[in-house]
Motif scaffolding. Structure first.
Motif, mmCIF file in Angstrom:
data_model
loop_
_atom_site.group_PDB
_atom_site.id
_atom_site.type_symbol
_atom_site.label_atom_id
_atom_site.label_comp_id
_atom_site.label_asym_id
_atom_site.label_seq_id
_atom_site.Cartn_x
_atom_site.Cartn_y
_atom_site.Cartn_z
ATOM 1 N N GLY A 258 0.260 -1.289 -0.157
ATOM 2 C CA GLY A 258 -0.344 0.375 0.093
ATOM 3 C C GLY A 258 0.850 1.392 0.144
ATOM 4 O O GLY A 258 0.533 2.244 -1.189
ATOM 5 N N PRO A 259 1.836 1.625 1.239
ATOM 6 C CA PRO A 259 2.392 2.602 1.074
ATOM 7 C C PRO A 259 3.272 2.718 0.201
ATOM 8 O O PRO A 259 3.887 3.683 -0.239
ATOM 9 N N ILE A 260 3.641 1.776 -0.092
ATOM 10 C CA ILE A 260 4.853 1.717 -1.323
ATOM 11 C C ILE A 260 4.350 2.602 -2.433
ATOM 12 O O ILE A 260 4.847 2.665 -3.483
ATOM 13 N N SER A 261 3.296 1.461 -3.382
ATOM 14 C CA SER A 261 2.083 2.173 -3.897
ATOM 15 C C SER A 261 2.212 3.786 -4.191
ATOM 16 O O SER A 261 2.075 4.655 -5.367
ATOM 17 N N GLU A 262 2.172 4.363 -3.089
ATOM 18 C CA GLU A 262 1.894 5.518 -2.569
ATOM 19 C C GLU A 262 3.489 6.292 -3.282
ATOM 20 O O GLU A 262 2.506 7.272 -4.312
ATOM 21 N N PHE A 267 6.140 9.149 -7.069
ATOM 22 C CA PHE A 267 7.339 9.337 -8.160
ATOM 23 C C PHE A 267 6.532 9.166 -9.707
ATOM 24 O O PHE A 267 7.352 10.412 -10.955
ATOM 25 N N ALA A 268 5.865 8.937 -10.063
ATOM 26 C CA ALA A 268 5.061 8.498 -11.411
ATOM 27 C C ALA A 268 4.350 10.095 -11.898
ATOM 28 O O ALA A 268 5.294 10.611 -13.213
ATOM 29 N N ALA A 269 4.083 10.601 -11.139
ATOM 30 C CA ALA A 269 3.378 11.794 -11.345
ATOM 31 C C ALA A 269 4.418 13.263 -10.926
ATOM 32 O O ALA A 269 4.175 14.119 -12.580
ATOM 33 N N SER A 270 5.282 13.240 -10.558
ATOM 34 C CA SER A 270 6.354 13.820 -11.236
ATOM 35 C C SER A 270 7.230 14.193 -12.109
ATOM 36 O O SER A 270 7.478 15.105 -12.385
ATOM 37 N N GLY A 326 3.989 -2.111 -13.504
ATOM 38 C CA GLY A 326 4.820 -2.151 -12.926
ATOM 39 C C GLY A 326 5.431 -2.384 -11.211
ATOM 40 O O GLY A 326 6.035 -3.727 -11.056
ATOM 41 N N LEU A 327 5.247 -2.091 -10.191
ATOM 42 C CA LEU A 327 4.801 -2.214 -9.218
ATOM 43 C C LEU A 327 4.626 -3.445 -8.806
ATOM 44 O O LEU A 327 5.344 -3.666 -8.283
ATOM 45 N N LYS A 328 3.330 -3.825 -9.071
ATOM 46 C CA LYS A 328 2.933 -4.755 -8.947
ATOM 47 C C LYS A 328 3.547 -6.811 -8.808
ATOM 48 O O LYS A 328 3.592 -7.468 -8.282
ATOM 49 N N ALA A 329 4.338 -6.129 -10.432
ATOM 50 C CA ALA A 329 5.134 -6.916 -10.700
ATOM 51 C C ALA A 329 6.560 -7.504 -10.087
ATOM 52 O O ALA A 329 6.666 -8.390 -9.889
ATOM 53 N N ILE A 330 6.445 -6.663 -9.253
ATOM 54 C CA ILE A 330 8.537 -7.007 -8.598
ATOM 55 C C ILE A 330 7.883 -6.516 -7.634
ATOM 56 O O ILE A 330 9.077 -7.525 -6.558
ATOM 57 N N PHE A 331 6.994 -6.581 -6.476
ATOM 58 C CA PHE A 331 6.932 -6.461 -5.119
ATOM 59 C C PHE A 331 6.765 -7.802 -4.634
ATOM 60 O O PHE A 331 6.648 -8.883 -4.915
ATOM 61 N N LYS A 384 -1.782 20.387 -4.390
ATOM 62 C CA LYS A 384 -3.089 20.939 -4.030
ATOM 63 C C LYS A 384 -3.576 20.421 -5.165
ATOM 64 O O LYS A 384 -5.206 19.759 -4.141
ATOM 65 N N VAL A 385 -4.110 20.193 -6.271
ATOM 66 C CA VAL A 385 -4.617 18.457 -6.804
ATOM 67 C C VAL A 385 -3.913 17.580 -7.337
ATOM 68 O O VAL A 385 -2.902 18.014 -7.798
ATOM 69 N N LYS A 386 -4.389 16.719 -6.521
ATOM 70 C CA LYS A 386 -3.737 16.038 -7.128
ATOM 71 C C LYS A 386 -4.455 14.043 -7.829
ATOM 72 O O LYS A 386 -5.004 14.290 -7.764
ATOM 73 N N ILE A 387 -3.918 12.896 -8.211
ATOM 74 C CA ILE A 387 -4.580 12.150 -8.258
ATOM 75 C C ILE A 387 -4.503 10.768 -6.737
ATOM 76 O O ILE A 387 -3.926 10.660 -6.126
ATOM 77 N N ALA A 388 -5.672 9.804 -7.505
ATOM 78 C CA ALA A 388 -5.912 9.768 -5.268
ATOM 79 C C ALA A 388 -5.514 8.723 -5.614
ATOM 80 O O ALA A 388 -4.573 7.972 -4.311
ATOM 81 N N ALA A 389 -4.302 8.126 -5.726
ATOM 82 C CA ALA A 389 -3.625 6.735 -5.767
ATOM 83 C C ALA A 389 -2.070 7.276 -5.251
ATOM 84 O O ALA A 389 -1.319 6.560 -4.371
#
Length: 426
Positions: A258-262, A267-270, A326-331, A384-389
């Motif tokens: 969970g927290p790693i996904s966040e 990171f992807a958003a950045s 991708g994360l789910k594939a390597i976690f 201030k505006v971001k994606i829920a994930a």
DNA sequence: TCTGGGGTCCTAGGACCC
DNA sequence: TCTGGGGTCCTAGGACCC
């Protein structure tokens, strides 16, 4: 001629600009997560604090000498860098920003000017306008300008400027320069060169071209030429990155997906934001995840995955989607994870864009959403505006306990760093 | 307990093509 | 004894920079 202008002890100097009581005191700035020392004032250097040293090893030294310690504050340094670069830009027809605290200047067309006097004017003006002390090296090649810059820093009576414009000066400077201090000679080559009894930059220039080519490849050969006064490295005018990476060590070790996904979503958003800023799209995204390599007593895990995107994109929602997949594939369960990151690459310009006849995504619509999101975040503060994930927990957040205020930028940026409040979900 | 983050370029070797 | 010659593309790894 090339000029290399470089800010002295940049991060430490930035901390001082808005807090003059630090003048004359030892100051150090730490890496993210308050890990290592990455900048030192001259007083801190004099105490023997090495670059890159983990701060916990210096605890005693810091306490007994009253060293002022700061977490790194990139909002502040980025803004100060911008001020310095803007000032310098007015002095030369062409400039290449080489790093956050360094820029090359092309000093062609100044044949009738006294470069020494002109250089001192650049240094004086920049320091006066920004509060940041700088040094300038001037020479016929970039590599020699780097050498000259070191002398400008080292000797007070140069008044911040050193020029290498004759063979005599070049020879003298190279004889006083360790080969390992040459731009382009790192630890490995330095060791190798010492083995062949090459100790100074001058020794290096006395070897044959073919020997250098054979031992250090074409890159080494270029360095050799440049040190001999023949320019090989041009001004780099490219404006966009070929790969973009956002990665962080977590403030605490994470074991759950969970927290790693966040974190990975952030990171992807950045990465997406950085892509949009330079008006490009990425065709490939990579996600990586690893445990703490220093904790040799714990089980280690280190993995990454690379995904080809069907169509190049800079859309936050799309990149987050792939990154999480991708994360789910390597976690893997059962490890204490320390760091993750997202790298986007194979970057192409936003337009002209190659489209796909069978693309089902409404790209025009999403690109409008991104535009609105960017402009809201620009006006009202980061995220201030971001994606829920991207989440709200920020369990993965950095440790930065000794952060200075963002003196020079909006109050919002300070709030963003200190308290994460009032966020809108798209 | 505690060790950063973000880039670039070059080379060698393997797989594959005709 | 003796098995051609000329390419491209991709990847991993290594070097470097701040």
């Amino acid at each position: 001629m090339f000029g290399l202008i470089d800010c002295n002890n940049f991060y430490a100097s930035c901390e001082r600009v808005f807090n003059p009581s630090l003048n004359g005191k030892p100051v150090v700035v730490l890496s993210n997560n308050d890990g290592c020392v990455i900048a030192r004032s001259s007083e801190a250097k004099a105490l023997g604090i090495p670059m890159g040293e983990p701060v916990y090893k210096l605890k005693e030294l810091i306490e007994t000498n009253e060293v002022y310690v700061f977490s790194s504050n990139y909002v502040l340094y980025g803004d100060m860098s911008h001020r310095v670069m803007t000032t310098i830009a007015s002095f030369a027809p062409d400039m290449e920003i080489y790093s956050i605290d360094e820029a090359f200047l092309l000093l062609d067309g100044f044949e009738n000017k006294n470069l020494k006097i002109y250089g001192q004017e650049i240094v004086r003006t920049t320091t006066r306008n920004t509060g940041i002390p700088v040094s300038l090296g001037i020479a016929p090649t970039k590599t020699l300008a780097k050498v000259a810059n070191k002398f400008a820093k080292k000797y007070k009576n140069y008044k911040g400027v050193c020029i290498i414009d004759t063979d005599e000066k070049r020879e003298k400077a190279l004889k006083l320069t360790d080969v390992g201090d040459v731009w382009g000679v790192g630890r490995q080559y330095s060791k190798k060169l010492q083995y062949y009894s090459i100790h100074t930059a001058w020794d290096f220039t006395q070897r044959s071209k073919s020997w250098v080519r054979h031992t250090m490849g074409v890159v080494g050969e270029r360095t050799w030429m440049e040190l001999r006064g023949i320019p090989c490295i041009e001004m780099d005018r490219s404006t966009s990155k070929k790969s973009i990476c956002t990665s962080r060590s977590f403030g605490e070790r994470l074991t759950e997906l969970g927290p790693i996904s966040e974190a990975v979503a952030n990171f992807a958003a950045s990465c997406a934001e950085k892509l949009r800023k330079q008006h490009s799209l990425a065709s490939v995204i990579m996600v990586f995840l690893h445990t703490n390599p220093h904790a040799t007593n714990l089980p280690q895990y280190n993995n990454q995955t690379v995904m080809q995107l069907p169509i190049p994109t800079n859309d936050t929602t799309e990149l987050i989607n792939y990154a999480i997949r991708g994360l789910k594939a390597i976690f893997a369960e059962g490890y204490r994870f320390k760091k993750a990151g997202v790298i986007v690459s194979e970057i192409v310009p936003e337009r002209p864009m190659q489209t796909d006849l069978f693309d089902v995504r409404n790209r025009a619509k999403f690109s409008k959403i991104m535009l609105v999101m960017d402009s809201l975040n620009e006006s009202y503060g980061k995220q201030k505006v971001k994606i829920a994930a991207q989440g709200f927990d920020r369990k993965w957040k950095l440790k930065n306990e000794k952060l200075s205020p963002c003196y020079s930028t909006k109050l919002d940026d300070v709030l963003e760093v200190k308290v994460e409040e009032k966020t809108t979900v798209v």
